[in-house]
Design an enzyme around this catalytic site. Sequence first.
Site, PDB file in Angstrom:
ATOM      1  N   CYS A   1      -0.100   3.527  -6.736  1.00  0.00           N
ATOM      2  CA  CYS A   1      -1.077   2.779  -5.926  1.00  0.00           C
ATOM      3  C   CYS A   1      -1.085   1.375  -6.509  1.00  0.00           C
ATOM      4  O   CYS A   1      -1.126   1.214  -7.741  1.00  0.00           O
ATOM      5  CB  CYS A   1      -2.466   3.401  -6.013  1.00  0.00           C
ATOM      6  SG  CYS A   1      -3.772   2.398  -5.261  1.00  0.00           S
TER       7      CYS A   1
ATOM      8  N   CYS B   1       0.830  -1.203   0.000  1.00  0.00           N
ATOM      9  CA  CYS B   1       0.000   0.000   0.000  1.00  0.00           C
ATOM     10  C   CYS B   1       0.869   1.259   0.000  1.00  0.00           C
ATOM     11  O   CYS B   1       1.644   1.495   0.930  1.00  0.00           O
ATOM     12  CB  CYS B   1      -0.899  -0.014   1.226  1.00  0.00           C
ATOM     13  SG  CYS B   1      -1.965   1.438   1.360  1.00  0.00           S
TER      14      CYS B   1
END
Length: 271
Positions: A188, A75
Amino acid sequence: MFHPSDPIGILDSGIGGFSVVRQVQRTLPGEELVYFGDGAHIPYGNHPEDKIVAMARYMFRFMEDHHVKALLVACNTISCVIGQCEGEVSCPTFNAVQVGAEAAARLSVDKIGVISTVFTHNSRCYPEGILARSPKKLVVLSCGCPDLARLVEHNLGDPAGMAEVEADLRLEMDGIVREGIQCCVLGCTHYPLVADSIRRLYPGLPLIDPAEEMARALKEYLEGERLLASDDRLGGLTIYTTGDVKEYALRARQVGLERIGSVSFYPPMTL
């Protein structure tokens, strides 16, 4: 003390980290993998910093309980606050922003684009990380995408849903592409899952996938520490999620993950 047979941990806010799992399975097929996706709280990039840190620590402690020999923080949003999670795990950690910034800084370009969640964009982690590592002066254009991770999470593999994903990509990326970026960092882990769509919309634009960089960095570490798993068998994958177990199992198959032993529910942290 770690052993070659110990698993590798990979965590993410949702299914985006499957892009990292896919690369690790290709690069290190003998390794056992434990995955944690916090689907109950996606997208992380829309939460305040204190909540992101708390949720990250919750997942770090889960990985410590599973005695992982290395932890990949897929993440990007968590990667921006990883300094506040020190001490939660005893193993080395590799994070997406670090390896992504290093890869971008090595390129012979003058203008780099970054697409990420709003939190990652506002933190300036990527521009600051790239500029600090680059031997020359660069222009880094960052774009925060409030809805893209959520759209990928819930529409992957659905043609009608993917049309919505591509519309959002155009909305977010057209501006920095018109500015003449020479490559784009996928800031991302959800975004590499739709890399084919990005390439179709912006043909010829090189993409930097931190998932590939993380797998390479992990391999170098394990080789250096003599912690590589035995190559006489293929490693399995155990998936835990605070979200929808059936959806995670479906998405794992859709992105081509292999040797999935189980997909299980894990209680989410109460916010």
